[in-house]
Design a protein around this motif. Structure first.
Motif, mmCIF file in Angstrom:
data_model
loop_
_atom_site.group_PDB
_atom_site.id
_atom_site.type_symbol
_atom_site.label_atom_id
_atom_site.label_comp_id
_atom_site.label_asym_id
_atom_site.label_seq_id
_atom_site.Cartn_x
_atom_site.Cartn_y
_atom_site.Cartn_z
ATOM 1 N N MET A 293 0.826 -1.210 0.000
ATOM 2 C CA MET A 293 0.000 0.000 0.000
ATOM 3 C C MET A 293 0.863 1.263 0.000
ATOM 4 O O MET A 293 0.466 2.288 -0.550
ATOM 5 N N TYR A 294 2.055 1.186 0.574
ATOM 6 C CA TYR A 294 2.934 2.357 0.588
ATOM 7 C C TYR A 294 3.249 2.820 -0.837
ATOM 8 O O TYR A 294 3.460 4.006 -1.082
ATOM 9 N N ASP B 138 2.649 6.563 -2.185
ATOM 10 C CA ASP B 138 3.749 7.273 -2.834
ATOM 11 C C ASP B 138 3.325 7.789 -4.209
ATOM 12 O O ASP B 138 3.576 8.940 -4.568
ATOM 13 N N PHE B 139 2.662 6.923 -4.983
ATOM 14 C CA PHE B 139 2.157 7.308 -6.304
ATOM 15 C C PHE B 139 1.182 8.479 -6.207
ATOM 16 O O PHE B 139 1.278 9.457 -6.957
ATOM 17 N N LEU B 140 0.245 8.404 -5.270
ATOM 18 C CA LEU B 140 -0.733 9.483 -5.105
ATOM 19 C C LEU B 140 -0.048 10.793 -4.718
ATOM 20 O O LEU B 140 -0.383 11.851 -5.254
ATOM 21 N N LEU C 228 0.110 7.290 5.592
ATOM 22 C CA LEU C 228 -0.222 5.885 5.832
ATOM 23 C C LEU C 228 0.394 5.450 7.147
ATOM 24 O O LEU C 228 1.571 5.693 7.404
ATOM 25 N N THR C 229 -0.411 4.809 7.983
ATOM 26 C CA THR C 229 0.085 4.242 9.232
ATOM 27 C C THR C 229 -0.328 2.778 9.296
ATOM 28 O O THR C 229 -1.352 2.385 8.722
ATOM 29 N N THR D 93 -3.923 -3.765 10.700
ATOM 30 C CA THR D 93 -4.676 -2.827 9.864
ATOM 31 C C THR D 93 -3.781 -1.673 9.447
ATOM 32 O O THR D 93 -2.740 -1.414 10.052
ATOM 33 N N MET D 94 -4.202 -0.996 8.407
ATOM 34 C CA MET D 94 -3.537 0.215 7.934
ATOM 35 C C MET D 94 -4.579 1.319 7.882
ATOM 36 O O MET D 94 -5.767 1.060 7.685
ATOM 37 N N THR D 95 -4.110 2.528 8.052
ATOM 38 C CA THR D 95 -4.996 3.686 7.967
ATOM 39 C C THR D 95 -4.389 4.673 6.999
ATOM 40 O O THR D 95 -3.223 5.058 7.133
#
Length: 54
Positions: free
Chosen positions: A18-19, A23-25, A38-39, A46-48
């Protein structure tokens, strides 16, 4: 320096790459006055993702 304002937050099941999306965004939308953060919470896998307006 301007203050960051949170405009959206979403949590979801952890996704290892997801990182790369964040990064792309950030690279693509840097001139649109938004930043993505992102955390990852290891305790519940989970990720937020957070969207900030600059």
């Amino acid at each position: 320096m301007s203050k960051l304002e949170i405009i959206a937050v979403k949590s979801f099941k952890s996704y290892d790459e997801m990182y790369k999306v964040v990064d792309f965004l950030n690279k693509t939308l840097k001139d649109k006055n938004v930043i993505f953060g992102l955390t990852k919470a290891a305790e519940n896998d989970t990720m937020t993702i957070s969207v900030y307006e600059t």
